[in-house]
Scaffold this motif. Sequence first.
Motif, PDB file in Angstrom:
ATOM      1  N   ARG A  94     -60.894 -27.504 -62.697  1.00  0.00           N
ATOM      2  CA  ARG A  94     -61.321 -26.135 -63.336  1.00  0.00           C
ATOM      3  C   ARG A  94     -60.418 -25.070 -63.934  1.00  0.00           C
ATOM      4  N   ALA A  95     -59.419 -24.969 -62.961  1.00  0.00           N
ATOM      5  CA  ALA A  95     -58.511 -23.942 -63.352  1.00  0.00           C
ATOM      6  C   ALA A  95     -57.692 -24.320 -64.608  1.00  0.00           C
ATOM      7  N   HIS A  96     -57.389 -25.657 -64.890  1.00  0.00           N
ATOM      8  CA  HIS A  96     -56.858 -26.201 -66.034  1.00  0.00           C
ATOM      9  C   HIS A  96     -57.690 -26.395 -67.177  1.00  0.00           C
ATOM     10  N   GLU A  97     -58.907 -26.254 -67.226  1.00  0.00           N
ATOM     11  CA  GLU A  97     -59.962 -26.097 -68.147  1.00  0.00           C
ATOM     12  C   GLU A  97     -59.767 -24.463 -68.736  1.00  0.00           C
ATOM     13  N   LEU A  98     -59.491 -23.583 -67.669  1.00  0.00           N
ATOM     14  CA  LEU A  98     -59.594 -22.274 -67.915  1.00  0.00           C
ATOM     15  C   LEU A  98     -58.025 -21.618 -68.454  1.00  0.00           C
ATOM     16  N   GLY A  99     -57.209 -22.833 -68.542  1.00  0.00           N
ATOM     17  CA  GLY A  99     -55.813 -22.353 -69.093  1.00  0.00           C
ATOM     18  C   GLY A  99     -55.009 -21.698 -67.662  1.00  0.00           C
ATOM     19  N   LEU A 100     -55.400 -22.036 -66.332  1.00  0.00           N
ATOM     20  CA  LEU A 100     -54.663 -21.630 -65.433  1.00  0.00           C
ATOM     21  C   LEU A 100     -53.826 -22.737 -64.499  1.00  0.00           C
ATOM     22  N   ARG A 101     -52.728 -22.453 -64.262  1.00  0.00           N
ATOM     23  CA  ARG A 101     -51.831 -23.246 -63.582  1.00  0.00           C
ATOM     24  C   ARG A 101     -52.289 -23.041 -61.940  1.00  0.00           C
ATOM     25  N   VAL A 102     -51.874 -24.228 -61.201  1.00  0.00           N
ATOM     26  CA  VAL A 102     -52.170 -24.135 -59.858  1.00  0.00           C
ATOM     27  C   VAL A 102     -50.779 -24.579 -59.068  1.00  0.00           C
ATOM     28  N   ILE A 103     -50.493 -23.548 -58.291  1.00  0.00           N
ATOM     29  CA  ILE A 103     -49.197 -23.466 -57.392  1.00  0.00           C
ATOM     30  C   ILE A 103     -49.775 -23.622 -55.956  1.00  0.00           C
ATOM     31  N   VAL A 104     -49.398 -24.446 -55.184  1.00  0.00           N
ATOM     32  CA  VAL A 104     -49.758 -24.643 -53.725  1.00  0.00           C
ATOM     33  C   VAL A 104     -48.550 -24.190 -52.712  1.00  0.00           C
ATOM     34  N   ASP A 105     -49.070 -24.009 -51.442  1.00  0.00           N
ATOM     35  CA  ASP A 105     -48.325 -23.547 -50.433  1.00  0.00           C
ATOM     36  C   ASP A 105     -47.705 -24.790 -49.958  1.00  0.00           C
ATOM     37  N   LEU A 106     -46.298 -24.728 -49.574  1.00  0.00           N
ATOM     38  CA  LEU A 106     -45.566 -25.840 -49.127  1.00  0.00           C
ATOM     39  C   LEU A 106     -44.926 -25.199 -47.663  1.00  0.00           C
ATOM     40  N   VAL A 107     -45.060 -25.849 -46.458  1.00  0.00           N
ATOM     41  CA  VAL A 107     -44.654 -25.285 -45.311  1.00  0.00           C
ATOM     42  C   VAL A 107     -43.642 -26.126 -44.400  1.00  0.00           C
ATOM     43  N   PRO A 108     -42.502 -26.009 -44.904  1.00  0.00           N
ATOM     44  CA  PRO A 108     -41.463 -27.406 -44.777  1.00  0.00           C
ATOM     45  C   PRO A 108     -40.666 -26.749 -43.325  1.00  0.00           C
ATOM     46  N   ASP A 186     -36.112 -30.331 -37.517  1.00  0.00           N
ATOM     47  CA  ASP A 186     -34.706 -30.420 -37.733  1.00  0.00           C
ATOM     48  C   ASP A 186     -34.283 -31.142 -39.225  1.00  0.00           C
ATOM     49  N   TRP A 187     -33.894 -30.392 -39.952  1.00  0.00           N
ATOM     50  CA  TRP A 187     -33.687 -30.587 -41.414  1.00  0.00           C
ATOM     51  C   TRP A 187     -32.594 -31.409 -41.577  1.00  0.00           C
ATOM     52  N   ASN A 188     -31.600 -31.762 -40.525  1.00  0.00           N
ATOM     53  CA  ASN A 188     -30.491 -32.848 -40.896  1.00  0.00           C
ATOM     54  C   ASN A 188     -31.143 -33.970 -40.590  1.00  0.00           C
ATOM     55  N   ASN A 189     -32.330 -34.435 -40.230  1.00  0.00           N
ATOM     56  CA  ASN A 189     -32.850 -35.698 -40.024  1.00  0.00           C
ATOM     57  C   ASN A 189     -33.117 -36.226 -41.100  1.00  0.00           C
ATOM     58  N   PRO A 190     -32.754 -37.421 -41.744  1.00  0.00           N
ATOM     59  CA  PRO A 190     -33.263 -38.177 -43.160  1.00  0.00           C
ATOM     60  C   PRO A 190     -34.760 -38.270 -43.142  1.00  0.00           C
ATOM     61  N   GLU A 191     -35.430 -38.452 -41.886  1.00  0.00           N
ATOM     62  CA  GLU A 191     -36.898 -38.827 -41.898  1.00  0.00           C
ATOM     63  C   GLU A 191     -37.339 -37.574 -42.133  1.00  0.00           C
ATOM     64  N   VAL A 192     -37.203 -36.493 -41.739  1.00  0.00           N
ATOM     65  CA  VAL A 192     -37.788 -35.290 -42.256  1.00  0.00           C
ATOM     66  C   VAL A 192     -37.695 -34.980 -43.845  1.00  0.00           C
ATOM     67  N   GLN A 193     -36.560 -35.380 -44.150  1.00  0.00           N
ATOM     68  CA  GLN A 193     -36.172 -35.003 -45.738  1.00  0.00           C
ATOM     69  C   GLN A 193     -37.120 -35.977 -46.312  1.00  0.00           C
ATOM     70  N   GLU A 194     -37.273 -37.116 -46.219  1.00  0.00           N
ATOM     71  CA  GLU A 194     -37.896 -38.240 -46.873  1.00  0.00           C
ATOM     72  C   GLU A 194     -39.542 -38.001 -46.886  1.00  0.00           C
ATOM     73  N   GLU A 195     -39.715 -37.427 -45.889  1.00  0.00           N
ATOM     74  CA  GLU A 195     -41.357 -37.190 -45.688  1.00  0.00           C
ATOM     75  C   GLU A 195     -41.766 -35.959 -46.453  1.00  0.00           C
ATOM     76  N   PHE A 196     -40.842 -34.975 -46.622  1.00  0.00           N
ATOM     77  CA  PHE A 196     -41.119 -33.892 -47.503  1.00  0.00           C
ATOM     78  C   PHE A 196     -41.216 -34.256 -49.037  1.00  0.00           C
TER      79      PHE A 196
END
Length: 558
Positions: A94-108, A186-196
């Motif tokens: 519906r937002a796109h029909e109205l010409g509105l883009r949609v931004i969502v929150d990300l909590v990393p 812990d963002w030094n962890n490659p598993e965390v990096q790949e998950e996001f």
Amino acid sequence: MVDSTRPLPDAWWRDAVIYQVYPRSWADSDGDGIGDLPGITSHLDHLAALGVDAVWLSPFYTSPQNDAGYDVADYRNVDPLFGTLADFDALTDRAHELGLRVIVDLVPNHSSSEHAWFRAALDAEPGSPERARYIFRDGRGDDGEFPPNNWQSTFGGPAWTRTEKADGTPGQWYLHLFDPTQPDFDWNNPEVQEEFRSILRFWLDRGVDGFRIDVAHGLHKEAGLPDAPAEYDIATHATSVQPMWDKPEVHEVYRDWRRLVDEYRVEGEDADRILVAEAWVVPDDSLAKYVRPDELHQSFNFGYLMTPWTQRHQRESITNALAATAAVGAPQTWVLSNHDVPRHASRLSYDIDRPTRILGIGPDDPQPDATVGLRRARAATAVMLALPGSAYLYQGEELGLPEATTLPDDVRQDPTFARTHGEDVGRDGCRVPVPWHADQPAFGFNTTGKSWLPQPEVYGDLAPNRQDGVAGSTLEFYRRVLATRRRYGLGCGELHWQDLGEDVLAFTITADGGRRVQVVTNFGDTSIDLPHGELLVVSGSLDGHRLPTDTTAWVAPG
């Protein structure tokens, strides 16, 4: 793939006006007192008519809601409180029909303590792969009885909580820069990096147009987790002085994410998927590093939000901010209100120097002057929306909603209130459900009259049905300002300061085709002469042909 180091000069996000919706407080479709995704969808036409370019949604993910959804238990699903993935898809369509883009929150920076990864970490042993996804440490002292360092939670109290072993004896400590129910990754962890990376792709594949990144400056901590300085002032000290904020390693995360989102760009189309940083970083040149050509598209200018309402402070803040982002070839991103600070229709009524923190306003605090606050808020908005770059609006500010300052203690839900023992009343006052119709239950928030936070009576007088089509109303003022900004292309213009006296903020914006708009704000105690030309916008009532105090005018020079 388009080269991300050469952003299109007319890319949509460079001058976009983006509107923040706080889902639990926008509109409630099922009558339980909490807003939801279908409720948002039902009122998207309000945003299209207002004249914004995009909508940013605060978290709607699966969560125990200990911090209003910023404690995420499942990053790939919608909490039943707000609806379903199908509801999200319908909202996006519906937002796109109205010409509105949609931004969502990300909590990393952190997850919920109910996230499957953290539950597994608590069940695992020290040194295990499960614990390596988060920041667990042994305590100090003979028996590890003291936290690993002196860090304090942003919500008050220690930033560490001690775990309990299976036999009931004390175990390691884990870090939470916010609530204990929000353990830091812990963002030094490659598993965390790949998950996001995977989470980003999940939502991009569902059609979102970008992400607002929560605590973007906090992902990496200083190696060794040293003690923080005993004396620290966020208003004057560089954020990087603190060992938990603004570390160089965060920039490599965002270079990686920029490459990922640019895979979704389409050659020849203005369809960038954008990344927006919530980074409380000072000074301005440190914040500008987040929007270098190969990193994020935007970063909120919170220094501007915290700027006192004086001519000198405003001009200095705007000048420094524009210079910092110009040095990296990025537009500036302006904001005056959001879900974490008192609404500027109340906040600006106070005459204060630059605050070290913006605290909530409670019933025992000096109360804002509603008339002065709204007058200044409209004047400030007229300044902000004339400035080159992008701008963000917070739900309800187009109605002139004030902060809810008299909420009783027993209804407050912000963890800040509890963790500071009421010293900071928290952020509930800016999160109260918005009104839609003065003569309906809960002012049109739903049909049952339920509301997760009580609405002030004045909200009824400010409902859209009381302002729509009413000359001079705040709603009509916002519509006019946004339409004029778009018509003149002010967001892509160039600012030139004018010196009209120490109590007057004045500049011209020169847009494409050489069209100019002069912007004048009167900070003095007496009215001043309006510039010559066609009056395009005025934030308040004129004094004859003169501009009163705390009022902004836009004039097309004659």
